[in-house]
Scaffold this active site. Structure first.
Site, PDB file in Angstrom:
ATOM      1  N   THR A 133      74.135 -15.567 -65.444  1.00 54.49           N
ATOM      2  CA  THR A 133      73.619 -15.562 -64.431  1.00 54.49           C
ATOM      3  C   THR A 133      73.606 -16.505 -63.134  1.00 54.49           C
ATOM      4  O   THR A 133      73.996 -17.817 -63.732  1.00 54.49           O
ATOM      5  CB  THR A 133      72.024 -15.150 -64.533  1.00 54.49           C
ATOM      6  OG1 THR A 133      71.287 -15.347 -63.107  1.00 54.49           O
ATOM      7  CG2 THR A 133      71.618 -16.366 -65.137  1.00 54.49           C
ATOM      8  N   ASP A 134      73.725 -16.333 -61.989  1.00 52.60           N
ATOM      9  CA  ASP A 134      73.732 -17.150 -60.972  1.00 52.60           C
ATOM     10  C   ASP A 134      72.531 -18.345 -61.145  1.00 52.60           C
ATOM     11  O   ASP A 134      72.578 -19.504 -60.603  1.00 52.60           O
ATOM     12  CB  ASP A 134      73.796 -16.891 -59.531  1.00 52.60           C
ATOM     13  CG  ASP A 134      72.708 -15.874 -59.154  1.00 52.60           C
ATOM     14  OD1 ASP A 134      71.969 -15.543 -59.952  1.00 52.60           O
ATOM     15  OD2 ASP A 134      72.922 -15.362 -58.123  1.00 52.60           O
ATOM     16  N   GLU A 135      71.475 -17.982 -61.699  1.00 49.73           N
ATOM     17  CA  GLU A 135      70.299 -18.896 -61.697  1.00 49.73           C
ATOM     18  C   GLU A 135      70.391 -20.025 -62.425  1.00 49.73           C
ATOM     19  O   GLU A 135      69.420 -20.895 -62.378  1.00 49.73           O
ATOM     20  CB  GLU A 135      69.017 -17.936 -62.252  1.00 49.73           C
ATOM     21  CG  GLU A 135      68.560 -16.595 -61.510  1.00 49.73           C
ATOM     22  CD  GLU A 135      67.252 -16.113 -61.867  1.00 49.73           C
ATOM     23  OE1 GLU A 135      66.354 -16.809 -62.141  1.00 49.73           O
ATOM     24  OE2 GLU A 135      67.326 -14.954 -61.713  1.00 49.73           O
ATOM     25  N   TYR A 159      63.808 -18.916 -68.099  1.00 46.45           N
ATOM     26  CA  TYR A 159      64.692 -18.102 -68.165  1.00 46.45           C
ATOM     27  C   TYR A 159      66.164 -18.853 -67.978  1.00 46.45           C
ATOM     28  O   TYR A 159      67.116 -18.597 -68.760  1.00 46.45           O
ATOM     29  CB  TYR A 159      64.602 -16.710 -67.303  1.00 46.45           C
ATOM     30  CG  TYR A 159      65.769 -16.029 -67.067  1.00 46.45           C
ATOM     31  CD1 TYR A 159      66.192 -15.462 -68.234  1.00 46.45           C
ATOM     32  CD2 TYR A 159      66.247 -15.870 -65.621  1.00 46.45           C
ATOM     33  CE1 TYR A 159      67.452 -14.810 -67.558  1.00 46.45           C
ATOM     34  CE2 TYR A 159      67.334 -14.838 -65.390  1.00 46.45           C
ATOM     35  CZ  TYR A 159      68.114 -14.539 -66.377  1.00 46.45           C
ATOM     36  OH  TYR A 159      69.143 -13.859 -66.230  1.00 46.45           O
ATOM     37  N   LYS A 163      69.578 -19.296 -70.257  1.00 52.36           N
ATOM     38  CA  LYS A 163      70.778 -18.817 -70.042  1.00 52.36           C
ATOM     39  C   LYS A 163      71.754 -19.681 -69.973  1.00 52.36           C
ATOM     40  O   LYS A 163      73.090 -19.930 -70.323  1.00 52.36           O
ATOM     41  CB  LYS A 163      70.779 -18.024 -68.782  1.00 52.36           C
ATOM     42  CG  LYS A 163      70.082 -16.563 -68.986  1.00 52.36           C
ATOM     43  CD  LYS A 163      70.980 -15.790 -70.057  1.00 52.36           C
ATOM     44  CE  LYS A 163      72.244 -15.240 -69.695  1.00 52.36           C
ATOM     45  NZ  LYS A 163      72.948 -14.265 -70.867  1.00 52.36           N
TER      46      LYS A 163
END
Length: 358
Positions: A133-135, A159, A163
């Site tokens: 994810t970009d997060e 989260y 990741k």
């Protein structure tokens, strides 16, 4: 040959399985734990299709994964399996550590031992593709350049931290053991089969039910939006032609604030399913207290995958969001099914219908 897909009953994973089998006849071994967001109804159209073999199980179950690898000899593993909702990670981070970190570690170890035991021909074509994810990149100032693959990893939620940890493990298994890995970091996905705790499906479902449309803070959190089938096509391209050990950012070139997304959905619903009282759905918008540590802006620079692999999204936001809203209008039975049980109970307990959105 076959591929092993983990998390293939969830939103992105199920769309990928469906997309894969639309484009080729190579069988899919689909391993999914079937937590609250995993839904076999997402795959109803594959009933009786011998190309799709579903196995309920956990990526952290090393014995099971070893057995599947030995039995089916896949040429690739595509890892979608993850806990993915920021709100849930704030309220209960341990599941995210177990699945996203420990689970990825065990899956990598299974893949490593399987790959090392292969004959040279099979060894050379094997790939482990990790979907992230970009997060993991953290947050951006309003005028800052978009995230590139070289951007510093700065996760801000349990989260995204879990990741980021899994991304680092994948990188390390490549550099230490030579495991042929690929990593993709995508922006916010939307489209059919999206579990209605995330922004777009939540707004659609709540609007049609006459409920409040909750928006965190001032609603000016900016995200880049990627239609899920575009994401699937990008993953297929990376799997086919991506350079080993590389990371590819996948985005839709659609930076928009959350409140604009909500207003766009309301406008489409006004056209496609107007309220019986003549009022617009925007009257249901309610601003709620912002969540802790809410990242202000994400933006993906997807020029690397375009430059190296020739990939671009096929959908604009206007075409993708219209398809998405229409899909939810056409599938009320799916919405009713996922709103029962665990989802309904969790929402009632945690947010009392006042939940904000990512």
């Amino acid at each position: 040959m076959t591929i092993l897909v983990t998390g293939g009953a969830g939103f992105i994973g199920a769309n990928f399985v469906l997309d894969w089998l639309e484009h080729c006849d190579e069988p899919v071994i689909n391993l999914d734990k079937l937590t609250y967001a995993g839904n076999l109804h997402n795959l109803d159209s594959l009933q009786g299709d011998v190309r799709h073999i579903f196995v309920q199980g956990d990526i952290g179950d090393r014995a099971l994964v070893d057995k599947l690898l030995a039995a089916h000899q896949p040429r690739a593993i595509i890892n979608f399996a993850a806990e993915s909702h920021v709100d849930r990670s704030i309220h209960g981070p341990e599941d995210f550590i177990q699945t996203n970190v420990v689970g990825t570690f065990r899956l990598l170890e299974a893949a490593r031992y399987y790959w090392q035991a292969q004959a040279d021909a099979s060894k050379n074509i094997f790939r482990f593709l990790h979907v992230s994810t970009d997060e993991v990149y953290g947050t951006l100032a309003h005028d800052a350049p978009a995230f590139t693959e070289e951007h510093k990893i700065e996760p801000n939620s349990p989260y995204s931290a879990s990741k980021a940890a899994s991304d680092h493990l994948v990188r390390a298994w490549h550099h230490t053991y030579g495991l042929p890995v690929l990593t993709t970091n995508c922006s916010n996905n939307y489209g059919p089969l999206h579990f209605p705790e995330k922004l777009i499906p939540l707004i659609i479902v709540n609007a049609l039910a006459g409920k409040n449309l909750p928006v965190y803070g001032d609603g000016m959190q900016i995200r880049d939006w990627l239609y899920v089938r575009d994401h699937c096509s990008a993953i297929r391209r990376v799997l086919d032609t991506g350079r080993l050990g590389e990371t590819y950012n996948i985005g839709g070139w659609n930076e928009k604030p959350n409140i604009e997304i909500v207003q766009t959905v309301c406008c489409l619903l006004d056209q496609l399913r107007p309220r019986t009282d003549g009022q617009g759905y925007e009257t249901q918008i309610t601003y709620v207290k912002d969540r802790p540590g809410h990242d202000r802006r994400y933006a993906i620079d997807a020029r690397k995958i375009e430059r190296e692999l020739g990939w671009n999204p096929a959908e604009t936001f206007d075409t993708g969001i219209r398809k998405t809203v229409q899909w939810y209008l056409d599938h009320p039975e799916w919405v009713a099914q996922v709103q029962s049980g665990a989802y309904r109970d969790w929402v009632a307990k945690q947010y009392e219908d006042k939940s904000g959105t990512a």
